[in-house]
Design a protein around this motif. Structure first.
Motif, PDB file in Angstrom:
ATOM      1  N   TYR A  16       0.841  -1.204   0.000  1.00  0.00           N
ATOM      2  CA  TYR A  16       0.000   0.000   0.000  1.00  0.00           C
ATOM      3  C   TYR A  16       0.878   1.256   0.000  1.00  0.00           C
ATOM      4  O   TYR A  16       0.649   2.197  -0.767  1.00  0.00           O
ATOM      5  CB  TYR A  16      -0.914  -0.014   1.217  1.00  0.00           C
ATOM      6  CG  TYR A  16      -1.789   1.219   1.344  1.00  0.00           C
ATOM      7  CD1 TYR A  16      -3.045   1.264   0.752  1.00  0.00           C
ATOM      8  CD2 TYR A  16      -1.353   2.334   2.059  1.00  0.00           C
ATOM      9  CE1 TYR A  16      -3.846   2.397   0.862  1.00  0.00           C
ATOM     10  CE2 TYR A  16      -2.129   3.468   2.162  1.00  0.00           C
ATOM     11  CZ  TYR A  16      -3.376   3.488   1.567  1.00  0.00           C
ATOM     12  OH  TYR A  16      -4.162   4.611   1.672  1.00  0.00           O
ATOM     13  N   CYS A  17       1.883   1.267   0.883  1.00  0.00           N
ATOM     14  CA  CYS A  17       2.766   2.440   0.969  1.00  0.00           C
ATOM     15  C   CYS A  17       3.563   2.628  -0.320  1.00  0.00           C
ATOM     16  O   CYS A  17       3.804   3.767  -0.743  1.00  0.00           O
ATOM     17  CB  CYS A  17       3.712   2.296   2.161  1.00  0.00           C
ATOM     18  SG  CYS A  17       2.893   2.364   3.770  1.00  0.00           S
ATOM     19  N   TYR A  18       3.954   1.522  -0.955  1.00  0.00           N
ATOM     20  CA  TYR A  18       4.684   1.629  -2.221  1.00  0.00           C
ATOM     21  C   TYR A  18       3.777   2.207  -3.303  1.00  0.00           C
ATOM     22  O   TYR A  18       4.218   3.029  -4.125  1.00  0.00           O
ATOM     23  CB  TYR A  18       5.193   0.255  -2.647  1.00  0.00           C
ATOM     24  CG  TYR A  18       6.022   0.300  -3.909  1.00  0.00           C
ATOM     25  CD1 TYR A  18       7.304   0.841  -3.906  1.00  0.00           C
ATOM     26  CD2 TYR A  18       5.511  -0.192  -5.116  1.00  0.00           C
ATOM     27  CE1 TYR A  18       8.069   0.897  -5.067  1.00  0.00           C
ATOM     28  CE2 TYR A  18       6.267  -0.148  -6.282  1.00  0.00           C
ATOM     29  CZ  TYR A  18       7.542   0.401  -6.252  1.00  0.00           C
ATOM     30  OH  TYR A  18       8.285   0.459  -7.396  1.00  0.00           O
ATOM     31  N   GLY A  19       2.511   1.791  -3.304  1.00  0.00           N
ATOM     32  CA  GLY A  19       1.552   2.356  -4.249  1.00  0.00           C
ATOM     33  C   GLY A  19       1.386   3.852  -4.051  1.00  0.00           C
ATOM     34  O   GLY A  19       1.321   4.632  -5.029  1.00  0.00           O
ATOM     35  N   GLN A  20       1.345   4.290  -2.789  1.00  0.00           N
ATOM     36  CA  GLN A  20       1.272   5.721  -2.478  1.00  0.00           C
ATOM     37  C   GLN A  20       2.516   6.435  -2.999  1.00  0.00           C
ATOM     38  O   GLN A  20       2.437   7.528  -3.562  1.00  0.00           O
ATOM     39  CB  GLN A  20       1.144   5.921  -0.960  1.00  0.00           C
ATOM     40  CG  GLN A  20      -0.202   5.509  -0.385  1.00  0.00           C
ATOM     41  CD  GLN A  20      -1.230   6.605  -0.520  1.00  0.00           C
ATOM     42  OE1 GLN A  20      -1.400   7.185  -1.587  1.00  0.00           O
ATOM     43  NE2 GLN A  20      -1.910   6.910   0.565  1.00  0.00           N
ATOM     44  N   HIS A  21       3.668   5.793  -2.777  1.00  0.00           N
ATOM     45  CA  HIS A  21       4.933   6.388  -3.206  1.00  0.00           C
ATOM     46  C   HIS A  21       4.989   6.554  -4.730  1.00  0.00           C
ATOM     47  O   HIS A  21       5.543   7.531  -5.245  1.00  0.00           O
ATOM     48  CB  HIS A  21       6.092   5.504  -2.728  1.00  0.00           C
ATOM     49  CG  HIS A  21       7.435   5.942  -3.210  1.00  0.00           C
ATOM     50  ND1 HIS A  21       8.079   7.043  -2.696  1.00  0.00           N
ATOM     51  CD2 HIS A  21       8.268   5.437  -4.171  1.00  0.00           C
ATOM     52  CE1 HIS A  21       9.247   7.198  -3.303  1.00  0.00           C
ATOM     53  NE2 HIS A  21       9.377   6.227  -4.206  1.00  0.00           N
ATOM     54  N   MET A  22       4.399   5.597  -5.441  1.00  0.00           N
ATOM     55  CA  MET A  22       4.413   5.633  -6.902  1.00  0.00           C
ATOM     56  C   MET A  22       3.327   6.537  -7.481  1.00  0.00           C
ATOM     57  O   MET A  22       3.268   6.750  -8.694  1.00  0.00           O
ATOM     58  CB  MET A  22       4.237   4.217  -7.456  1.00  0.00           C
ATOM     59  CG  MET A  22       5.390   3.282  -7.108  1.00  0.00           C
ATOM     60  SD  MET A  22       6.989   3.842  -7.751  1.00  0.00           S
ATOM     61  CE  MET A  22       6.715   3.679  -9.513  1.00  0.00           C
ATOM     62  N   GLY A  23       2.461   7.093  -6.623  1.00  0.00           N
ATOM     63  CA  GLY A  23       1.460   8.039  -7.067  1.00  0.00           C
ATOM     64  C   GLY A  23       0.142   7.438  -7.520  1.00  0.00           C
ATOM     65  O   GLY A  23      -0.677   8.125  -8.148  1.00  0.00           O
ATOM     66  N   TYR A  24      -0.107   6.150  -7.187  1.00  0.00           N
ATOM     67  CA  TYR A  24      -1.378   5.537  -7.574  1.00  0.00           C
ATOM     68  C   TYR A  24      -2.511   6.081  -6.703  1.00  0.00           C
ATOM     69  O   TYR A  24      -2.307   6.427  -5.522  1.00  0.00           O
ATOM     70  CB  TYR A  24      -1.307   4.022  -7.424  1.00  0.00           C
ATOM     71  CG  TYR A  24      -0.329   3.362  -8.357  1.00  0.00           C
ATOM     72  CD1 TYR A  24      -0.500   3.419  -9.739  1.00  0.00           C
ATOM     73  CD2 TYR A  24       0.782   2.685  -7.860  1.00  0.00           C
ATOM     74  CE1 TYR A  24       0.410   2.813 -10.601  1.00  0.00           C
ATOM     75  CE2 TYR A  24       1.695   2.078  -8.709  1.00  0.00           C
ATOM     76  CZ  TYR A  24       1.507   2.154 -10.076  1.00  0.00           C
ATOM     77  OH  TYR A  24       2.406   1.565 -10.926  1.00  0.00           O
ATOM     78  N   TYR A  54       7.591   2.064   2.775  1.00  0.00           N
ATOM     79  CA  TYR A  54       7.343   0.745   2.186  1.00  0.00           C
ATOM     80  C   TYR A  54       8.554  -0.162   2.331  1.00  0.00           C
ATOM     81  O   TYR A  54       8.440  -1.378   2.535  1.00  0.00           O
ATOM     82  CB  TYR A  54       6.946   0.880   0.710  1.00  0.00           C
ATOM     83  CG  TYR A  54       7.995   1.520  -0.164  1.00  0.00           C
ATOM     84  CD1 TYR A  54       9.003   0.774  -0.772  1.00  0.00           C
ATOM     85  CD2 TYR A  54       7.992   2.902  -0.385  1.00  0.00           C
ATOM     86  CE1 TYR A  54       9.973   1.365  -1.565  1.00  0.00           C
ATOM     87  CE2 TYR A  54       8.957   3.501  -1.186  1.00  0.00           C
ATOM     88  CZ  TYR A  54       9.946   2.726  -1.778  1.00  0.00           C
ATOM     89  OH  TYR A  54      10.904   3.325  -2.556  1.00  0.00           O
ATOM     90  N   GLY A  55       9.759   0.422   2.255  1.00  0.00           N
ATOM     91  CA  GLY A  55      10.984  -0.358   2.382  1.00  0.00           C
ATOM     92  C   GLY A  55      11.164  -0.923   3.772  1.00  0.00           C
ATOM     93  O   GLY A  55      11.522  -2.107   3.937  1.00  0.00           O
ATOM     94  N   ILE A  56      10.925  -0.097   4.793  1.00  0.00           N
ATOM     95  CA  ILE A  56      11.117  -0.583   6.158  1.00  0.00           C
ATOM     96  C   ILE A  56      10.055  -1.616   6.516  1.00  0.00           C
ATOM     97  O   ILE A  56      10.318  -2.589   7.224  1.00  0.00           O
ATOM     98  CB  ILE A  56      11.128   0.592   7.166  1.00  0.00           C
ATOM     99  CG1 ILE A  56      11.668   0.109   8.519  1.00  0.00           C
ATOM    100  CG2 ILE A  56       9.755   1.206   7.337  1.00  0.00           C
ATOM    101  CD1 ILE A  56      11.904   1.225   9.504  1.00  0.00           C
ATOM    102  N   LEU A  57       8.819  -1.454   6.009  1.00  0.00           N
ATOM    103  CA  LEU A  57       7.792  -2.448   6.260  1.00  0.00           C
ATOM    104  C   LEU A  57       8.142  -3.782   5.606  1.00  0.00           C
ATOM    105  O   LEU A  57       7.913  -4.851   6.178  1.00  0.00           O
ATOM    106  CB  LEU A  57       6.437  -1.938   5.750  1.00  0.00           C
ATOM    107  CG  LEU A  57       5.763  -0.874   6.625  1.00  0.00           C
ATOM    108  CD1 LEU A  57       4.599  -0.235   5.891  1.00  0.00           C
ATOM    109  CD2 LEU A  57       5.295  -1.475   7.936  1.00  0.00           C
TER     110      LEU A  57
END
Length: 446
Positions: free
Chosen positions: A349-357, A408-411
């Protein structure tokens, strides 16, 4: 097993775990107290507002005290016994709250937190010993898990007190717990095992009868476990002791046996899983986690810690219900698998946020994942004896990782650690549910 004996075991366990409640209150006290102490105007101390440097020392003094307390507990637990070592641990808790009451300078609070940590260090040495030595096999897991639950109760009480009570009222309320412990616990007997080791067989038998609810010889009919325990006490009584035979002292070979090496591997690995599973990071930085994940949840600081404490408390209670029903290994597997999945989904989820989705439709996901992580972490690997480490480690360690890796990386890092813990528990850790200490020793030596 006589019902009165089980009730006595629970009564003694609840009383000794008042130390855990009091230590939890000391641990959680800083959550609300430090922001109040650092207020530029209206500080409760005559000294004035506490600086950030002083606040860090107030928080870290608990850890320093815990380190010293562990050594003190280890040094006296065999000399004066489990009962009186536990009683001694109550004294610094009383002095701790007295210092908070009279404090007019940050130094008093540093000393108070050090004493609280000292008591906690002693407690985490003696309480597991005391409880395991008075508990029967069928109830040992449940009674042992009350240590974690008691600390969580104390932390939650501290959170509630910080939100509802005035700063100067909190120590007056908190000091009641260790005072009640000191008054009540001195009436309980020493553990049967320790009495047998110090050549007091008659007292050991009397203590065993007390904790098994057996009044006379005729009550022992059908009590096979009692007979086995009594025979074990008699062997302890006639065996070598440090006072009678120097050969009874510890030697290097005691640490190099297969049993010792296997036990050390399990302990070190589970402690590593405890520290790197990410539970403490999530619990201590709830607001930051929600903010960085873009969650729709927005709550005040005081409310967030209360909610986290409640989830923790429920998790500990569930642990006490399940530990003797499904076993330690299964519980750890459920916990570590759940952490792996929860943290992986949260990371995605956090990676999706980071990528702007656009993840507006999944705005509820961080709250669900967070609750699962805290709950399952507390049920299994998120034990309270190391909660003090979480007060200083995130500032020096996890915050750096979160900058380097991103949320997202730390999770995902935590998820990988949880997966490693899952594999270790599944493949290497034996199940101890329902087994006597002799059976466990045989398993470890095979």
């Amino acid at each position: 097993m006589a019902r009165v004996g089980v009730l006595r075991q629970y009564m003694a366990t609840v009383l000794v775990n008042l130390l855990g409640v009091s230590y939890g209150m000391v641990s959680g006290w800083s959550s609300a107290a430090l922001p109040t102490l650092q207020t530029p105007t209206g500080s409760p101390l005559e000294y004035g507002a506490v600086t950030q440097h002083q606040a860090s020392w107030i928080g870290g003094a608990l850890c320093l005290g815990g380190i010293v307390g562990t050594f003190v507990g280890g040094a006296i637990v065999e000399r004066i016994g489990r009962k009186w070592t536990a009683w001694v641990a109550g004294l610094p808790l009383v002095v701790c709250w007295m210092l908070v009451i009279v404090a007019d300078h940050p130094g008093y609070l540093m000393g108070a937190r050090f004493l609280g940590g000292l008591a906690g260090g002693i407690e985490f040495v003696v309480t597991p010993l005391y409880v395991s030595e008075i508990a029967c096999t069928s109830h040992r897991g449940t009674l042992s898990s009350l240590l974690i639950l008691s600390c969580c109760v104390g932390v939650e009480l501290a959170y509630l007190a910080g939100a509802l009570l005035h700063y100067h009222t909190i120590p007056w309320v908190s000091i009641v717990v260790p005072l009640f412990f000191l008054i009540s616990f001195c009436f309980l007997p020493e553990t049967p095992s320790h009495l047998a080791k110090v050549q007091k067989l008659a007292a050991a038998e009397q203590s065993l009868r007390f904790f098994r609810g057996i009044r006379s010889e005729k009550d022992t009919a059908g009590e096979d476990e009692y007979v086995r325990e009594l025979q074990l006490l008699q062997r302890m009584h006639t065996g070598p002791t440090l006072a009678k035979d120097p050969a009874g002292a510890l030697s290097w070979t005691d640490f190099t046996s297969r049993h010792a090496r296997y036990a050390m591997l399990i302990c070190v690995t589970l402690m590593a899983l405890n520290q790197f599973c990410g539970c403490f990071y999530m619990m201590n930085y709830a607001q930051s986690v929600f903010a960085e994940s873009g969650s729709v949840l927005s709550v005040s600081a005081s409310l967030s810690v209360i909610v986290v404490g409640l989830i923790q408390l429920v998790g500990c209670y569930v642990c006490t219900l399940l530990v003797d029903r499904i076993g330690r290994k299964i519980l750890l597997l459920i916990s570590s698998v759940g952490l792996t999945l929860g943290q992986s989904v949260f990371a995605a989820y956090c990676y999706g946020q980071h990528m702007g989705y656009d993840l507006t439709a999944f705005g509820w996901l961080p709250l669900v994942c967070f609750s699962i992580i805290v709950f399952l972490g507390t049920v299994g690997v998120g034990t309270m004896p190391f909660v003090v480490l979480a007060e200083i480690m995130p500032q020096k360690y996890f915050s750096t990782l979160s900058i380097i890796l991103g949320m997202y990386g730390i999770l995902m890092f935590f998820a990988i650690c949880s997966l490693c813990g899952t594999l270790f528990v599944l493949l290497c850790m034996p199940e101890t549910k329902g087994k006597s200490f002799q059976e466990i020793q045989y398993m470890m030596e095979k």
